[in-house]
Motif scaffolding. Structure first.
Motif, PDB file in Angstrom:
ATOM      1  N   GLU A  79       0.733  -1.113   0.018  1.00  0.00           N
ATOM      2  CA  GLU A  79       0.034  -0.083   0.079  1.00  0.00           C
ATOM      3  C   GLU A  79       0.878   1.454   0.106  1.00  0.00           C
ATOM      4  OE1 GLU A  79      -3.954  -1.951   2.229  1.00  0.00           O
ATOM      5  OE2 GLU A  79      -2.401  -0.682   3.556  1.00  0.00           O
ATOM      6  N   ALA A  80       1.999   1.064   0.906  1.00  0.00           N
ATOM      7  CA  ALA A  80       2.643   2.279   0.760  1.00  0.00           C
ATOM      8  C   ALA A  80       3.756   2.506  -0.376  1.00  0.00           C
ATOM      9  CB  ALA A  80       3.889   2.344   2.124  1.00  0.00           C
ATOM     10  N   ALA A  81       4.144   1.447  -0.913  1.00  0.00           N
ATOM     11  CA  ALA A  81       4.870   1.618  -2.582  1.00  0.00           C
ATOM     12  C   ALA A  81       3.859   2.379  -3.473  1.00  0.00           C
ATOM     13  CB  ALA A  81       5.063   0.193  -2.857  1.00  0.00           C
ATOM     14  N   ILE A  82       2.741   1.857  -3.436  1.00  0.00           N
ATOM     15  CA  ILE A  82       1.496   2.193  -4.570  1.00  0.00           C
ATOM     16  C   ILE A  82       1.489   3.554  -4.225  1.00  0.00           C
ATOM     17  CG2 ILE A  82      -0.638   2.065  -5.494  1.00  0.00           C
ATOM     18  CD1 ILE A  82       1.321  -0.090  -6.430  1.00  0.00           C
ATOM     19  N   ALA A  83       1.110   4.110  -3.033  1.00  0.00           N
ATOM     20  CA  ALA A  83       0.636   5.474  -2.585  1.00  0.00           C
ATOM     21  C   ALA A  83       1.826   6.404  -2.989  1.00  0.00           C
ATOM     22  CB  ALA A  83       0.360   5.460  -1.142  1.00  0.00           C
ATOM     23  N   GLY A 137      -0.496   6.105  -6.573  1.00  0.00           N
ATOM     24  CA  GLY A 137      -1.823   5.744  -6.825  1.00  0.00           C
ATOM     25  C   GLY A 137      -2.471   5.210  -5.514  1.00  0.00           C
ATOM     26  N   ARG A 138      -3.295   4.297  -5.554  1.00  0.00           N
ATOM     27  CA  ARG A 138      -4.182   3.754  -4.165  1.00  0.00           C
ATOM     28  C   ARG A 138      -4.334   2.220  -4.474  1.00  0.00           C
ATOM     29  NH1 ARG A 138      -9.152   2.518  -2.525  1.00  0.00           N
ATOM     30  NH2 ARG A 138     -10.204   3.130  -4.659  1.00  0.00           N
ATOM     31  N   ALA A 139      -3.966   1.607  -3.460  1.00  0.00           N
ATOM     32  CA  ALA A 139      -4.060  -0.015  -3.541  1.00  0.00           C
ATOM     33  C   ALA A 139      -4.987  -0.692  -2.550  1.00  0.00           C
ATOM     34  CB  ALA A 139      -2.768  -0.552  -3.218  1.00  0.00           C
ATOM     35  N   VAL A 155      -3.802  -7.547  -5.397  1.00  0.00           N
ATOM     36  CA  VAL A 155      -3.860  -6.036  -5.214  1.00  0.00           C
ATOM     37  C   VAL A 155      -4.411  -5.386  -6.221  1.00  0.00           C
ATOM     38  CG1 VAL A 155      -2.213  -4.076  -5.017  1.00  0.00           C
ATOM     39  CG2 VAL A 155      -1.605  -6.248  -4.063  1.00  0.00           C
ATOM     40  N   ALA A 156      -5.487  -4.721  -5.985  1.00  0.00           N
ATOM     41  CA  ALA A 156      -6.004  -3.827  -6.907  1.00  0.00           C
ATOM     42  C   ALA A 156      -5.734  -2.521  -6.863  1.00  0.00           C
ATOM     43  CB  ALA A 156      -7.697  -3.662  -6.598  1.00  0.00           C
ATOM     44  N   VAL A 157      -5.320  -1.770  -8.043  1.00  0.00           N
ATOM     45  CA  VAL A 157      -4.681  -0.388  -7.985  1.00  0.00           C
ATOM     46  C   VAL A 157      -5.444   0.554  -8.914  1.00  0.00           C
ATOM     47  CG1 VAL A 157      -2.537   0.836  -8.719  1.00  0.00           C
ATOM     48  CG2 VAL A 157      -2.381  -1.470  -7.921  1.00  0.00           C
ATOM     49  N   ASP A 158      -5.589   1.720  -8.299  1.00  0.00           N
ATOM     50  CA  ASP A 158      -6.207   2.853  -9.027  1.00  0.00           C
ATOM     51  C   ASP A 158      -5.237   3.805  -9.116  1.00  0.00           C
ATOM     52  OD1 ASP A 158      -8.825   1.589  -9.226  1.00  0.00           O
ATOM     53  OD2 ASP A 158      -9.162   2.176  -7.013  1.00  0.00           O
ATOM     54  N   GLY A 159      -5.122   4.733 -10.300  1.00  0.00           N
ATOM     55  CA  GLY A 159      -4.222   5.875 -10.116  1.00  0.00           C
ATOM     56  C   GLY A 159      -3.178   5.796 -10.923  1.00  0.00           C
ATOM     57  N   LEU A 160      -2.760   4.619 -11.495  1.00  0.00           N
ATOM     58  CA  LEU A 160      -1.359   4.322 -12.049  1.00  0.00           C
ATOM     59  C   LEU A 160      -1.594   3.517 -13.155  1.00  0.00           C
ATOM     60  CD1 LEU A 160       0.902   3.291  -8.791  1.00  0.00           C
ATOM     61  CD2 LEU A 160       0.763   5.632 -10.231  1.00  0.00           C
ATOM     62  N   ASP A 161      -0.850   3.540 -14.213  1.00  0.00           N
ATOM     63  CA  ASP A 161      -0.723   2.539 -15.326  1.00  0.00           C
ATOM     64  C   ASP A 161      -0.130   1.110 -14.950  1.00  0.00           C
ATOM     65  OD1 ASP A 161       2.208   2.447 -15.959  1.00  0.00           O
ATOM     66  OD2 ASP A 161       1.789   4.480 -16.602  1.00  0.00           O
ATOM     67  N   ALA A 162      -0.559   0.201 -15.488  1.00  0.00           N
ATOM     68  CA  ALA A 162      -0.219  -1.079 -15.112  1.00  0.00           C
ATOM     69  C   ALA A 162       1.410  -1.206 -14.677  1.00  0.00           C
ATOM     70  CB  ALA A 162      -0.818  -2.184 -16.110  1.00  0.00           C
ATOM     71  N   GLY A 163       2.099  -0.614 -15.798  1.00  0.00           N
ATOM     72  CA  GLY A 163       3.531  -1.044 -15.741  1.00  0.00           C
ATOM     73  C   GLY A 163       4.051  -0.013 -14.457  1.00  0.00           C
TER      74      GLY A 163
END
Length: 61
Positions: free
Chosen positions: A18-22, A26-28, A37-45
């Motif tokens: 969660e911290a790495a995505i934030a 983004g938001r995990a 892990v579902a991710v919003d706000g970032l592209d897949a790569g």
């Protein structure tokens, strides 16, 4: 997008991802039972790289 993180096993893993995505902007949403892990706000790569940088293997779910 949703990713599978097979070596994610505990609350520390959840918090680290969660911290790495934030940090990447983004938001995990982590499901430890399903190891996803579902991710919003970032592209897949970028999302996958953030999870790898946190020390976890990742693949598309």
């Amino acid at each position: 997008m949703t990713f599978t993180v097979p070596d994610m096993t505990c609350g520390h893993c959840k918090a680290a991802i969660e911290a790495a995505i934030a940090e990447a902007g983004g938001r995990a949403t982590v499901d430890l039972a399903q190891k996803t892990v579902a991710v919003d706000g970032l592209d897949a790569g970028r999302a996958a790289q953030a999870i790898r940088d946190a020390g976890y293997e990742v693949s598309p779910a």
